[in-house]
Design a protein around this motif. Structure first.
Motif, mmCIF file in Angstrom:
data_model
loop_
_atom_site.group_PDB
_atom_site.id
_atom_site.type_symbol
_atom_site.label_atom_id
_atom_site.label_comp_id
_atom_site.label_asym_id
_atom_site.label_seq_id
_atom_site.Cartn_x
_atom_site.Cartn_y
_atom_site.Cartn_z
ATOM 1 N N GLY A 170 0.819 -1.210 0.000
ATOM 2 C CA GLY A 170 0.000 0.000 0.000
ATOM 3 C C GLY A 170 0.851 1.257 0.000
ATOM 4 N N LYS A 171 1.924 1.251 0.784
ATOM 5 C CA LYS A 171 2.823 2.410 0.828
ATOM 6 C C LYS A 171 3.505 2.622 -0.514
ATOM 7 N N ASP A 172 3.915 1.523 -1.146
ATOM 8 C CA ASP A 172 4.553 1.606 -2.462
ATOM 9 C C ASP A 172 3.573 2.186 -3.486
ATOM 10 N N PHE A 173 2.323 1.751 -3.405
ATOM 11 C CA PHE A 173 1.288 2.254 -4.310
ATOM 12 C C PHE A 173 1.115 3.766 -4.146
ATOM 13 N N ILE A 174 1.015 4.215 -2.914
ATOM 14 C CA ILE A 174 0.838 5.649 -2.655
ATOM 15 C C ILE A 174 2.048 6.444 -3.143
ATOM 16 N N ASN A 175 3.242 5.933 -2.886
ATOM 17 C CA ASN A 175 4.452 6.622 -3.355
ATOM 18 C C ASN A 175 4.475 6.738 -4.875
ATOM 19 N N LYS A 176 4.085 5.684 -5.553
ATOM 20 C CA LYS A 176 4.063 5.713 -7.017
ATOM 21 C C LYS A 176 2.982 6.661 -7.532
ATOM 22 N N LEU A 177 1.849 6.709 -6.834
ATOM 23 C CA LEU A 177 0.798 7.653 -7.236
ATOM 24 C C LEU A 177 1.233 9.097 -7.027
ATOM 25 N N LYS A 178 2.062 9.337 -6.043
ATOM 26 C CA LYS A 178 2.601 10.694 -5.836
ATOM 27 C C LYS A 178 3.445 11.117 -7.036
ATOM 28 N N ILE A 179 4.165 10.186 -7.619
ATOM 29 C CA ILE A 179 4.944 10.476 -8.825
ATOM 30 C C ILE A 179 3.996 10.828 -9.969
ATOM 31 N N VAL A 180 2.904 10.078 -10.086
ATOM 32 C CA VAL A 180 1.894 10.379 -11.110
ATOM 33 C C VAL A 180 1.354 11.790 -10.905
ATOM 34 N N GLU A 181 1.050 12.128 -9.664
ATOM 35 C CA GLU A 181 0.533 13.461 -9.349
ATOM 36 C C GLU A 181 1.543 14.546 -9.733
ATOM 37 N N GLU A 182 2.811 14.324 -9.443
ATOM 38 C CA GLU A 182 3.855 15.292 -9.796
ATOM 39 C C GLU A 182 3.969 15.458 -11.308
ATOM 40 N N GLU A 183 3.869 14.358 -12.048
ATOM 41 C CA GLU A 183 3.943 14.429 -13.510
ATOM 42 C C GLU A 183 2.737 15.180 -14.071
ATOM 43 N N CYS A 184 1.563 14.976 -13.477
ATOM 44 C CA CYS A 184 0.369 15.717 -13.906
ATOM 45 C C CYS A 184 0.562 17.216 -13.684
ATOM 46 N N ASP A 185 1.108 17.564 -12.542
ATOM 47 C CA ASP A 185 1.355 18.968 -12.251
ATOM 48 C C ASP A 185 2.372 19.555 -13.234
ATOM 49 N N GLU A 186 3.383 18.771 -13.568
ATOM 50 C CA GLU A 186 4.368 19.227 -14.554
ATOM 51 C C GLU A 186 3.703 19.450 -15.910
ATOM 52 N N CYS A 187 2.795 18.577 -16.292
ATOM 53 C CA CYS A 187 2.054 18.756 -17.550
ATOM 54 C C CYS A 187 1.284 20.070 -17.533
ATOM 55 N N MET A 188 0.614 20.322 -16.420
ATOM 56 C CA MET A 188 -0.148 21.572 -16.317
ATOM 57 C C MET A 188 0.775 22.777 -16.461
ATOM 58 N N PHE A 189 1.954 22.716 -15.833
ATOM 59 C CA PHE A 189 2.904 23.812 -15.946
ATOM 60 C C PHE A 189 3.278 24.056 -17.403
ATOM 61 N N PHE A 190 3.633 22.997 -18.134
ATOM 62 C CA PHE A 190 4.062 23.189 -19.517
ATOM 63 C C PHE A 190 2.906 23.585 -20.426
ATOM 64 N N LEU A 191 1.715 23.090 -20.167
ATOM 65 C CA LEU A 191 0.556 23.534 -20.946
ATOM 66 C C LEU A 191 0.304 25.028 -20.714
ATOM 67 N N GLU A 192 0.380 25.463 -19.468
ATOM 68 C CA GLU A 192 0.187 26.883 -19.163
ATOM 69 C C GLU A 192 1.289 27.731 -19.778
ATOM 70 N N LEU A 193 2.529 27.259 -19.671
ATOM 71 C CA LEU A 193 3.658 27.990 -20.231
ATOM 72 C C LEU A 193 3.534 28.135 -21.745
ATOM 73 N N ILE A 194 3.209 27.063 -22.421
ATOM 74 C CA ILE A 194 3.032 27.110 -23.878
ATOM 75 C C ILE A 194 1.897 28.070 -24.223
ATOM 76 N N GLY A 195 0.805 27.960 -23.479
ATOM 77 C CA GLY A 195 -0.326 28.858 -23.725
ATOM 78 C C GLY A 195 0.050 30.314 -23.548
ATOM 79 N N ASP A 196 0.794 30.619 -22.488
ATOM 80 C CA ASP A 196 1.209 32.007 -22.242
ATOM 81 C C ASP A 196 2.163 32.501 -23.321
ATOM 82 N N LEU A 197 3.047 31.651 -23.798
ATOM 83 C CA LEU A 197 3.993 32.056 -24.837
ATOM 84 C C LEU A 197 3.329 32.201 -26.204
ATOM 85 N N GLU A 198 2.250 31.488 -26.423
ATOM 86 C CA GLU A 198 1.522 31.580 -27.685
ATOM 87 C C GLU A 198 0.642 32.800 -27.763
ATOM 88 N N ASN A 199 0.227 33.328 -26.626
ATOM 89 C CA ASN A 199 -0.697 34.480 -26.612
ATOM 90 C C ASN A 199 0.020 35.800 -26.591
#
Length: 108
Positions: free
Chosen positions: A79-108
């Motif tokens: 269970g702990k391993d599962f939660i730790n791995k999901l935290k990595i997923v959460e971090e990658e999702c946040d990174e995606c949001m950052f780059f989507l926002e950055l690209i959007g800001d640079l395009e506008n």
């Protein structure tokens, strides 16, 4: 011109989950794969811009990592391993949001 917000929304539709969802692991695996595919399609459309290319490459890496790391979480040894791995997923999702926002800001 390109409508970055519509592409961002399209990419996120494949990944958004309601709190009342009863999605199983296989369905979420499929949705994380769709998330990666939609982000790659988006990046393909804007890859020719030298300024944005490093950011689109990073978005492709992060969005595909969401699915890969979710699959790894499904193979967790505890269970702990599962939660730790999901935290990595959460971090990658946040990174995606950052780059989507950055690209959007640079395009506008």
């Amino acid at each position: 011109g390109r409508n970055i917000d519509s592409f961002t929304e399209s990419a996120l539709v494949g990944f958004s989950i309601s709190k009342n969802s009863s999605m199983n692991a296989d369905q979420l695996k499929q949705r994380t794969k769709i998330f990666a595919i939609e982000n790659a399609k988006f990046c393909r459309m804007i890859h020719s811009d030298a300024l944005l290319k490093p950011y689109t490459i990073q978005l492709i890496r992060a969005s595909s990592s969401v699915g890969a790391n979710y699959r790894a979480a499904c193979r967790a040894k505890s269970g702990k391993d599962f939660i730790n791995k999901l935290k990595i997923v959460e971090e990658e999702c946040d990174e995606c949001m950052f780059f989507l926002e950055l690209i959007g800001d640079l395009e506008n």
